[in-house]
Every structure is written in C-alpha cells, then in structure tokens.
Scaffold this active site. Sequence first.
Site, mmCIF file in Angstrom:
data_model
loop_
_atom_site.group_PDB
_atom_site.id
_atom_site.type_symbol
_atom_site.label_atom_id
_atom_site.label_comp_id
_atom_site.label_asym_id
_atom_site.label_seq_id
_atom_site.Cartn_x
_atom_site.Cartn_y
_atom_site.Cartn_z
ATOM 1 C CG ASP A 74 100.105 -58.997 12.914
ATOM 2 O OD1 ASP A 74 99.584 -57.861 13.787
ATOM 3 O OD2 ASP A 74 101.002 -59.315 13.308
ATOM 4 C CE LYS A 75 94.935 -65.253 13.166
ATOM 5 N NZ LYS A 75 95.735 -66.015 14.174
#
Length: 431
Positions: free
Chosen positions: A286-287
């Site tokens: 994920d970011k």
Amino acid sequence: MWRQLGAQFTDLFAMVLIVASGITFVAYELEQPRDLGTLQLAFAILGVVVLNAVIGFAQEYSAERTAESLQAMVPHTCRALRDGERLELPVRELVPGDVVAVEAGDAVSADCRAVEAHELSVNNAPLIGESNAVGRTAEPVAAGPPLEARNCLFMGTDVVAGSGRAVVFATGAGTEFGKIYRLAAAAPRQKTPLQRQVASMARRVAGAALAIGALLFAVRLPTGEPLVPLFVFALGVMVALVPEGLPATLSVSLAIGVRRMAKRHALIKRLLAVEALGSTTVICTDKTGTLTQAEMTVARVWADGLLHPVSGVGYAPVGEVDDPAAVRELLRVAGLCCNARLVPPTDLKHWRVLGDTTEGALLVVAAKAGVDLEAAEAATPRVTEFPFDSDRKLMTTVHRSNVGHHAYAKGAPSELLAHCTAIEWKASAGH
C-alpha cells in the site's frame, strides 16, 4: 527461546559442519600419535557453528523484541460505561456489548458501532492505507462490507475529530485488525533464494567430500598401509573440503546489512530477509505509511497571482515561506478555520498532528510564515462552526472581533468560489 536457538543448528550447512567437526574428533582419537592440530581444527569448526548460531539468534531475538513494540498501535486502556459509571478499563477486559467513549486523539480499542456521534471522524489508515479523515455517523446504514460502514469504528484506528459513544461488537482476534494479524501469522515460511542455494551447495559439498574421501581410501588401501592412518587421511580430506568459514561470513555480512537498514528505520526479523529483499523483483504494497510517511506538507502557497514556495517537510514547523508578509493573512484565516492540533515532540514521538492531516499541514505552514495562531484565536474567538460535510464540501467557522463577526471558510475550490462575490488582490502583485 531455547527452541529458537536450537533452530539455528538445523540448517543443512550447519549440520554438515557439525558432522565434519564430529569426524575430526574421531580422527583425533584414531591418530597415533595424536596431532593437537586435529583437535584444534575440530573445536574451530564447532566454534564456527556456534558463532554463526549466536549471531543469527541474537539478531532475530532482538528484532522480535522490537516487533513487540508495534503493539503500541493498540491502546492498553479505554474509557467504558458500565452500570452507568465511566470507567478506565484495560483493553483486554472489553467484551462485546460494552459501551466505550471516544474523542479526538483516542485510539479505538475494539471494533464497535457508533450510537452517538458529534462531528466524529476517524483515520482508517492502519486498515485501508489512506490517511484521510472519514466521518462517522450513529445512523443505521445499509448492509455491506464492515470497512465501508459509516457507523463503525475499528480497532487500531484513530479518532481525529469530534466525540461519541460506541457499542463493542468484536474484540481481539475477532476484529478487522485481528484478521490481518491472523493472516500474517498463518503465512507459511518459505526458504529464501540464499537458503536454497546454500542447501544445494551443502549437499554437493557433502557428497563430493564423501566420494573423494572414499575414493582416496580405496586407492591407497592396496598399498598395505595400516587402516587407521588411511582412515584418518581420508577423514582429513573430507573435512578440508568443507568451507567452515562460509556460514560465519554469511551471517556477518547479513548482520551488517541489517544494521544498515536499521539506521534507515527498517525492522528486519530474520537475517536471511536481507538477502531475500535483494532478490525481490516485484513488491506489492500500500502507499500511505509504507512508501510515504502518512504526512502532508504544503509546498507552495498561491496568493495575488503569485506562487510562494515553502521549505521544510513533515509536521515540524521548521522552514520558511517566500515573502511571508504577502500570505500571512491568508494563512491566519486558514489556521483559524481548523480543528486539528499540532503536538510538539516527546521522547518517543516526533512532531505530530491530532486531527485531519490536511488541517495539520495548514497549521504548519502558518507557523512557518510567522502566524501566532494562539494570539489570533484569543483576538478573534470562535463563536460557532459549520463542519465539513460531503454535501457542502466546505468547512466554515464564525469568529467575533472588535468590528463584528467574520466567517472563515475552506474547502473545494469549485464550491468556495461559487460563494464569492469579491476578491482581495494586492497591488504589490503587479496587477
């Protein structure tokens, strides 16, 4: 802990070295006269195995102790209502049906459904990776995935604004956060490329050593030499073919890599993970909080047709705004139209924001421009507030001053501009 230490000796190469050390001890016993160098070699091989195990165990044990600190993401106490009393309870004592009270700055202790919500917003970044504040409601919602329910709060997330009460419906491993833990714990351990290569080499080395030792023994046997010297000679050849220093060299090299990554705040639980990361070609992640730091920073301010660059990153109010006098009033208004709070660093944490991350970025840039928001709030106290919602797409605060009342608003440009009838454009901008 003892099982963890014992596991360091089950590696194929370690077992080959242990066998080599045992054979060397046997060779020393069979030698006539006995050579002290053979005994020293046996202890040296055994020492390499022990040293390698100690290095690996120390690194992994230390990493696991550090990993336990990650439990700080989950609060250890919470405020619960029982028999009409408000109590401070350990989180482990929460059960489904308990009513908990939450407010801005709290970490949610269990999965629960809101029954009271006063401008309540949460940050679900630990579960969904996005750090935007999400409003919560006490109204019933349509059935669907739990994470999409706007009346649910989840363990491990943070309350960024407002207050409310919620009824617990899941605790511990039964929560959404607990499901992630169970998935991670159930993932099978796979051997790294280095482990597979070392195991393959150990098998080849062991096979070659046995074959060459047996061949030399067979070749010299017809010469009529005594069996014991022949056997000792064959054992010596087999031991000499085993690279005793390789495991220690690998462990030290990987340990150096772990220390280098630790300086960059990367936690490595197993030494071999360093090499595995180097062999990785695709990373799925994920970011927010992984590739980024879950922080927002104002880089430029636009005013009077000009861009004013801003230096500094993160929530530390360290940096400068180009020509701050031209944007100070704009940033004063932006800072007053915020509910977030900027929290100074402590022994364990850096500068952080309690509340919406966008508002936190506005508070930081205001501080960089020299705006004293405490003095501004004292001079123009807030009278009322119209919180941001998905329909208005604006947040408005009303403030009282010596000359009357002022409404300060921030939000989506399309909505904000639609309410404007005039613009303040200073002559200093050249227009």
